[in-house]
Design an enzyme around this catalytic site. Structure first.
Site, PDB file in Angstrom:
ATOM      1  N   GLY A 250       1.024  -1.112   0.032  1.00  0.00           N
ATOM      2  CA  GLY A 250       0.021   0.216   0.048  1.00  0.00           C
ATOM      3  C   GLY A 250       0.888   1.191  -0.056  1.00  0.00           C
ATOM      4  O   GLY A 250       0.824   2.069   1.060  1.00  0.00           O
ATOM      5  N   TYR A 251       1.651   1.534  -1.162  1.00  0.00           N
ATOM      6  CA  TYR A 251       2.449   2.577  -1.202  1.00  0.00           C
ATOM      7  C   TYR A 251       1.612   3.815  -1.677  1.00  0.00           C
ATOM      8  O   TYR A 251       1.493   4.951  -1.442  1.00  0.00           O
ATOM      9  CB  TYR A 251       3.710   2.459  -2.029  1.00  0.00           C
ATOM     10  CG  TYR A 251       4.779   1.253  -1.414  1.00  0.00           C
ATOM     11  CD1 TYR A 251       4.798   1.020  -0.219  1.00  0.00           C
ATOM     12  CD2 TYR A 251       4.982   0.367  -2.453  1.00  0.00           C
ATOM     13  CE1 TYR A 251       5.805   0.138   0.358  1.00  0.00           C
ATOM     14  CE2 TYR A 251       5.954  -0.685  -2.232  1.00  0.00           C
ATOM     15  CZ  TYR A 251       6.109  -1.069  -0.516  1.00  0.00           C
ATOM     16  OH  TYR A 251       6.827  -1.852  -0.289  1.00  0.00           O
ATOM     17  N   SER A 252       1.076   3.492  -3.144  1.00  0.00           N
ATOM     18  CA  SER A 252       0.494   4.617  -4.115  1.00  0.00           C
ATOM     19  C   SER A 252      -0.826   5.083  -3.528  1.00  0.00           C
ATOM     20  O   SER A 252      -1.625   4.368  -2.852  1.00  0.00           O
ATOM     21  CB  SER A 252       0.138   3.884  -5.526  1.00  0.00           C
ATOM     22  OG  SER A 252       1.379   3.404  -5.823  1.00  0.00           O
TER      23      SER A 252
ATOM     24  N   THR B 122       4.657   8.161  -8.371  1.00  0.00           N
ATOM     25  CA  THR B 122       6.064   8.263  -8.487  1.00  0.00           C
ATOM     26  C   THR B 122       6.471   9.277  -7.230  1.00  0.00           C
ATOM     27  O   THR B 122       7.413   8.992  -6.582  1.00  0.00           O
ATOM     28  CB  THR B 122       6.377   9.230  -9.632  1.00  0.00           C
ATOM     29  OG1 THR B 122       5.956   8.334 -10.731  1.00  0.00           O
ATOM     30  CG2 THR B 122       8.070   9.374  -9.763  1.00  0.00           C
TER      31      THR B 122
ATOM     32  N   GLU C 299      12.337  -5.234  -4.583  1.00  0.00           N
ATOM     33  CA  GLU C 299      11.422  -5.671  -5.676  1.00  0.00           C
ATOM     34  C   GLU C 299      12.363  -5.477  -6.867  1.00  0.00           C
ATOM     35  O   GLU C 299      12.019  -6.453  -7.818  1.00  0.00           O
ATOM     36  CB  GLU C 299      10.189  -4.745  -5.448  1.00  0.00           C
ATOM     37  CG  GLU C 299       9.234  -5.029  -6.429  1.00  0.00           C
ATOM     38  CD  GLU C 299       7.828  -4.052  -6.200  1.00  0.00           C
ATOM     39  OE1 GLU C 299       7.596  -3.475  -5.078  1.00  0.00           O
ATOM     40  OE2 GLU C 299       7.319  -4.137  -7.021  1.00  0.00           O
TER      41      GLU C 299
ATOM     42  N   THR D  91       8.716   3.748 -12.001  1.00  0.00           N
ATOM     43  CA  THR D  91       8.494   3.813 -13.504  1.00  0.00           C
ATOM     44  C   THR D  91      10.039   3.807 -14.103  1.00  0.00           C
ATOM     45  O   THR D  91      11.043   4.372 -13.480  1.00  0.00           O
ATOM     46  CB  THR D  91       7.921   5.270 -13.884  1.00  0.00           C
ATOM     47  OG1 THR D  91       8.635   6.305 -13.462  1.00  0.00           O
ATOM     48  CG2 THR D  91       6.577   5.056 -13.346  1.00  0.00           C
ATOM     49  N   ASN D  92      10.027   3.681 -15.586  1.00  0.00           N
ATOM     50  CA  ASN D  92      11.158   3.547 -16.020  1.00  0.00           C
ATOM     51  C   ASN D  92      11.946   4.968 -16.008  1.00  0.00           C
ATOM     52  O   ASN D  92      13.000   5.260 -16.224  1.00  0.00           O
ATOM     53  CB  ASN D  92      11.204   2.930 -17.804  1.00  0.00           C
ATOM     54  CG  ASN D  92      11.208   1.410 -17.411  1.00  0.00           C
ATOM     55  OD1 ASN D  92      11.186   1.004 -16.386  1.00  0.00           O
ATOM     56  ND2 ASN D  92      11.195   0.641 -18.580  1.00  0.00           N
ATOM     57  N   GLU D  93      11.093   6.026 -16.190  1.00  0.00           N
ATOM     58  CA  GLU D  93      11.733   7.311 -16.182  1.00  0.00           C
ATOM     59  C   GLU D  93      12.437   7.622 -15.204  1.00  0.00           C
ATOM     60  O   GLU D  93      13.536   8.319 -15.037  1.00  0.00           O
ATOM     61  CB  GLU D  93      10.334   8.420 -16.380  1.00  0.00           C
ATOM     62  CG  GLU D  93       9.843   8.417 -17.680  1.00  0.00           C
ATOM     63  CD  GLU D  93       8.734   7.262 -17.736  1.00  0.00           C
ATOM     64  OE1 GLU D  93       8.320   6.553 -16.792  1.00  0.00           O
ATOM     65  OE2 GLU D  93       8.298   6.892 -18.974  1.00  0.00           O
TER      66      GLU D  93
HETATM   67  C1  LIG Z   1      -2.050  -2.546 -12.437  1.00  0.00           C
HETATM   68  C2  LIG Z   1      -1.185  -1.717 -11.467  1.00  0.00           C
HETATM   69  C3  LIG Z   1      -0.781  -2.265 -10.304  1.00  0.00           C
HETATM   70  C4  LIG Z   1      -0.190  -1.614  -9.251  1.00  0.00           C
HETATM   71  N1  LIG Z   1       0.112  -2.157  -8.212  1.00  0.00           N
HETATM   72  C5  LIG Z   1       0.423  -1.395  -7.147  1.00  0.00           C
HETATM   73  C6  LIG Z   1       0.572  -2.109  -5.749  1.00  0.00           C
HETATM   74  O1  LIG Z   1       0.376  -3.259  -5.576  1.00  0.00           O
HETATM   75  N2  LIG Z   1       1.008  -0.976  -4.695  1.00  0.00           N
HETATM   76  C7  LIG Z   1       1.326   0.113  -4.844  1.00  0.00           C
HETATM   77  O2  LIG Z   1       1.548   0.856  -4.033  1.00  0.00           O
HETATM   78  N3  LIG Z   1       1.182   0.691  -6.277  1.00  0.00           N
HETATM   79  C8  LIG Z   1       1.074  -0.141  -7.175  1.00  0.00           C
HETATM   80  N4  LIG Z   1       0.801   0.397  -8.493  1.00  0.00           N
HETATM   81  C9  LIG Z   1       1.103   1.695  -8.773  1.00  0.00           C
HETATM   82  C10 LIG Z   1       2.070   2.174  -9.569  1.00  0.00           C
HETATM   83  O3  LIG Z   1       3.391   1.874  -8.773  1.00  0.00           O
HETATM   84  C11 LIG Z   1       2.050   3.575 -10.124  1.00  0.00           C
HETATM   85  O4  LIG Z   1       1.230   3.598 -10.931  1.00  0.00           O
HETATM   86  C12 LIG Z   1       3.423   4.132 -10.339  1.00  0.00           C
HETATM   87  O5  LIG Z   1       4.315   4.091  -9.250  1.00  0.00           O
HETATM   88  C13 LIG Z   1       3.524   5.380 -11.061  1.00  0.00           C
HETATM   89  O6  LIG Z   1       2.471   6.660 -10.513  1.00  0.00           O
HETATM   90  P1  LIG Z   1       1.114   7.013 -10.879  1.00  0.00           P
HETATM   91  O7  LIG Z   1       0.433   6.228 -11.777  1.00  0.00           O
HETATM   92  O8  LIG Z   1       0.691   8.085 -10.047  1.00  0.00           O
HETATM   93  O9  LIG Z   1       1.814   8.076 -12.148  1.00  0.00           O
HETATM   94  P2  LIG Z   1       2.691   9.532 -12.067  1.00  0.00           P
HETATM   95  O10 LIG Z   1       3.608   9.452 -10.768  1.00  0.00           O
HETATM   96  O11 LIG Z   1       1.799  10.355 -11.900  1.00  0.00           O
HETATM   97  O12 LIG Z   1       3.666   9.506 -13.235  1.00  0.00           O
HETATM   98  C14 LIG Z   1       3.070   9.683 -14.566  1.00  0.00           C
HETATM   99  C15 LIG Z   1       4.186   9.646 -15.456  1.00  0.00           C
HETATM  100  O13 LIG Z   1       4.834  10.935 -15.018  1.00  0.00           O
HETATM  101  C16 LIG Z   1       6.305  10.239 -14.960  1.00  0.00           C
HETATM  102  N5  LIG Z   1       6.863  10.888 -13.921  1.00  0.00           N
HETATM  103  C17 LIG Z   1       6.355  11.322 -12.701  1.00  0.00           C
HETATM  104  N6  LIG Z   1       7.172  12.074 -12.058  1.00  0.00           N
HETATM  105  C18 LIG Z   1       8.541  12.114 -12.631  1.00  0.00           C
HETATM  106  C19 LIG Z   1       9.554  12.595 -12.287  1.00  0.00           C
HETATM  107  N7  LIG Z   1       9.885  13.341 -11.367  1.00  0.00           N
HETATM  108  N8  LIG Z   1      10.650  12.543 -13.443  1.00  0.00           N
HETATM  109  C20 LIG Z   1      10.453  11.883 -14.515  1.00  0.00           C
HETATM  110  N9  LIG Z   1       9.164  11.228 -14.739  1.00  0.00           N
HETATM  111  C21 LIG Z   1       8.324  11.479 -13.961  1.00  0.00           C
HETATM  112  C22 LIG Z   1       6.386   8.694 -14.583  1.00  0.00           C
HETATM  113  O14 LIG Z   1       7.519   8.025 -14.922  1.00  0.00           O
HETATM  114  C23 LIG Z   1       5.116   8.420 -15.574  1.00  0.00           C
HETATM  115  O15 LIG Z   1       5.288   7.806 -16.879  1.00  0.00           O
HETATM  116  C24 LIG Z   1      -0.073  -0.356  -9.483  1.00  0.00           C
HETATM  117  C25 LIG Z   1      -0.380   0.239 -10.638  1.00  0.00           C
HETATM  118  C26 LIG Z   1      -0.914  -0.485 -11.614  1.00  0.00           C
HETATM  119  C27 LIG Z   1      -1.562   0.383 -12.694  1.00  0.00           C
END
Ligand SMILES: Cc1cc2nc3c(=O)[nH]c(=O)nc-3n(C[C@H](O)[C@H](O)[C@H](O)COP(=O)(O)OP(=O)(O)OC[C@H]3O[C@@H](n4cnc5c(N)ncnc54)[C@H](O)[C@@H]3O)c2cc1C
Length: 402
Positions: free
Chosen positions: A127-129, A135, A243, A372-374
Site C-alpha cells: 500500500g504505497y501509492s 512516483t 522488488e 517507473t522507467n523514467e
Molecule cells: C496494474 C497496477 C498495479 C499496481 N500495483 C501497485 C501495488 O500493488 N502497490 C502500490 O503501491 N502501487 C501499485 N501500482 C501503482 C504504480 O506503482 C504507480 O502507478 C506508479 O508508481 C506511477 O505512479 P502514478 O500512476 O501516480 O503516475 P505518476 O507518478 O503521476 O507518473 C505519470 C508519468 O509521469 C512520469 N513522472 C512522474 N514524476 C516524474 C519525475 N520526477 N521525473 C520523470 N518522470 C516522472 C512517470 O514516470 C509516469 O510516466 C500499480 C499500478 C497499476 C497500474
C-alpha cells in the site's frame, strides 16, 4: 567477470530443473496464465507448498530466519528456471517485505512476523501509492494518529494489487504532519480484515484485478508500526529496491519468444513459409541478440551483489532494458503470429500457445512496476553517472511565473 557457471551452480540449476520437471505441470502453467501470477489458485497453492517443503520458499533469507542463505547467483539461477518454466513467482511478501522487516524491525517484530511469513500464513498487499502520490510517494496523505496505545488509520490507497487476496497491507501513512514531507511518513501494517477497511476492485488490461483500499478509523496495535517513526518513505524505497532486483528478468519473454520461433519454423501464410520471410528473419535475429544482452545485464547485477556490491544503477539499467525489450518482443511477435496469435490460450487454434497475447497485455506493467522507467533513468543519471539529483521543483512554462 566469470562468464560460466561453476560446477556447484550447474548442479544447483539441475536440481531446480529436476524439481520443475515433476512439479511444473501443464495444469499449473495454465492456471498461472489464467490468474496472472497472483499465485492463489489450487495448483499454485500446491506448488508453493512444494517449494516451502524444500525450503526454497525462503532460499535467500539468512539462516537465522529459517532461510537457506543462498547467494545472489543461486537465487538468480532459481528465479530464471522458475520463469522459464512458466510457473508462479515467489510473492513480494517473501522477496521484498520480509527482507525489509529483517533490517528495520525490532527483535519482537522480527520474531512475530518472519515465522508467519515463512509458513505462508501472512500475505501482504503493498500500500504505497495513492491517487495523488505515485512516483511522488512522499506526497501520501493517508494518515495515522496514536491514541491510547493504538494507531487510528484514515485515508485511501490506490492500486493495492493483492488487497483482495492478502491478509495485511504493508502501507505508508503520515504520522508526523509537522515534519517535511519525506520525513513525515511511517510504515504501518494494517490487517485487511480489521473493521473500517474497505477493498474495492479495479480491473486492468491484462485481466488482473487491483484495488482501491479505504481506511476509515481503522484501529491497529501500536507494535504494527515498523522501524522508526517518520522513516516510512525510506523503508518503502528499501522494499522497492528489493522488488526491483527481481524485475530485470527476461526469462518469461524469452520462453514465449522461443514458442514463436517454433511457429516461424513451421507455419505458412498465404502459401509462403514464415521462415523464408526476410522481414521476420531479420527481426527475430535482432530480438535474440537483445535477449542475450538483457540476460547478461541481469547476470552482471547478480554477480555484483555476490561480490558484496550494491548495484543500484545496474539494476535500474537491467530493469529498463528487460521491460522495454519485453514490450518490443510482444509487439513484434503479435505481428508475426497475426490474428490467431491473439486468441485466448483456451482456444486450441491459437499459435504460440496463447502466451504472446497475454504477455502483450501484461508487458506495460513491467515498465512502471517497482518504480517507473523514467525514474529509473534518473537513478542511472545520479547513481551511475554522477549527475546531480533530479530537482523536485515543478517545470514552469517559459514566460509564466512559478
Ligand atoms: C496494474 C497496477 C498495479 C499496481 N500495483 C501497485 C501495488 O500493488 N502497490 C502500490 O503501491 N502501487 C501499485 N501500482 C501503482 C504504480 O506503482 C504507480 O502507478 C506508479 O508508481 C506511477 O505512479 P502514478 O500512476 O501516480 O503516475 P505518476 O507518478 O503521476 O507518473 C505519470 C508519468 O509521469 C512520469 N513522472 C512522474 N514524476 C516524474 C519525475 N520526477 N521525473 C520523470 N518522470 C516522472 C512517470 O514516470 C509516469 O510516466 C500499480 C499500478 C497499476 C497500474
Amino acid at each position: 567477470m566469470q562468464y560460466d557457471f561453476t560446477a556447484e551452480q550447474i548442479a544447483w540449476r539441475d536440481e531446480v530443473r529436476a524439481f520443475l520437471k515433476d512439479n511444473a505441470t501443464e495444469a499449473l502453467i495454465m492456471e498461472t496464465l489464467e490468474i496472472g501470477n497472483e499465485g492463489k489458485g489450487p495448483e499454485s497453492t500446491k506448488f508453493m507448498a512444494a517449494l516451502q517443503k524444500k525450503g526454497w520458499w525462503s532460499l535467500a533469507w539468512p539462516k537465522e530466519f529459517g532461510g537457506m542463505d543462498r547467494d545472489p547467483m543461486d537465487t538468480w539461477i532459481f528465479v530464471d528456471e522458475l520463469e522459464k518454466a512458466g510457473v508462479p513467482m515467489m510473492p513480494l511478501t517473501v522477496t521484498s517485505v520480509a527482507p525489509t522487516i529483517m533490517r528495520i524491525g525490532t527483535e519482537e517484530q522480527k520474531a512475530y512476523w518472519i515465522p508467519k511469513i515463512a509458513k505462508g500464513d501472512i500475505d501482504f498487499a503493498l500500500g504505497y501509492s495513492e491517487a495523488e502520490a505515485g512516483t511522488d510517494l512522499a506526497a501520501a496523505t493517508s494518515k495515522a494518529e496514536l491514541k491510547d496505545g493504538k494507531w487510528i488509520v484514515n485515508g485511501q490507497k490506490m492500486w493495492t494489487t493483492m488487497a483482495h487476496m492478502g491478509t495485511h497491507v504493508w502501507t505508508i501513512v503520515r504520522t508526523e504532519p509537522d515534519e517535511p514531507k519525506h520525513k513525515g511518513l511511517s510504515m504501518i501494517i494494517v490487517p485487511l480484515d480489521a473493521p473500517g477497511v474497505t477493498v474495492t476492485p479495479i480491473m486492468v488490461w491484462p485481466g488482473l484485478r487491483t484495488n482501491a483500499v479505504f481506511f476509515d478509523n481503522v484501529e491497529v496495535p501500536e507494535a504494527y508500526q515498523m522501524g522508526q517513526r517518520g522513516m516510512g518513505f525510506y523503508y518503502a524505497a528499501m522494499a522497492l529496491n528489493f522488488e526491483r532486483l527481481s524485475l530485470g528478468s527476461i526469462a518469461m519473454a524469452h520462453r514465449s519468444f522461443k514458442l514463436v520461433v517454433e511457429v516461424v519454423k513451421e507455419a505458412t501464410f498465404d502459401g509462403q513459409a514464415l521462415k523464408d520471410d526476410p522481414w521476420i528473419r531479420e527481426r527475430v535475429g535482432r530480438i535474440q541478440m537483445e535477449i542475450d544482452a538483457a540476460r547478461l545485464m541481469t547476470l552482471e547485477t547478480a554477480w555484483a551483489l555476490q561480490g558484496g556490491g550494491m548495484p543500484i544503477a545496474e539494476s535500474s539499467m537491467s530493469k529498463i532494458y528487460a521491460s522495454e525489450l519485453t514490450q518490443n518482443i510482444t509487439d513484434l511477435c503479435t505481428q508475426i503470429l497475426g490474428m490467431s496469435g491473439q486468441l485466448h490460450f483456451s482456444d486450441k487454434s491459437t499459435l504460440g500457445q496463447g502466451w504472446m497475447q497475454w504477455l502483450y497485455r501484461l508487458a506495460p506493467m513491467f515498465a512502471f512496476g517497482g518504480g517507473t522507467n523514467e525514474v529509473q533513468r534518473d537513478i542511472i543519471g545520479f547513481m551511475g553517472l554522477g549527475l546531480p539529483k533530479p530537482s523536485s521543483k515543478k517545470l514552469v512554462k517559459p514566460g509564466t511565473k512559478s
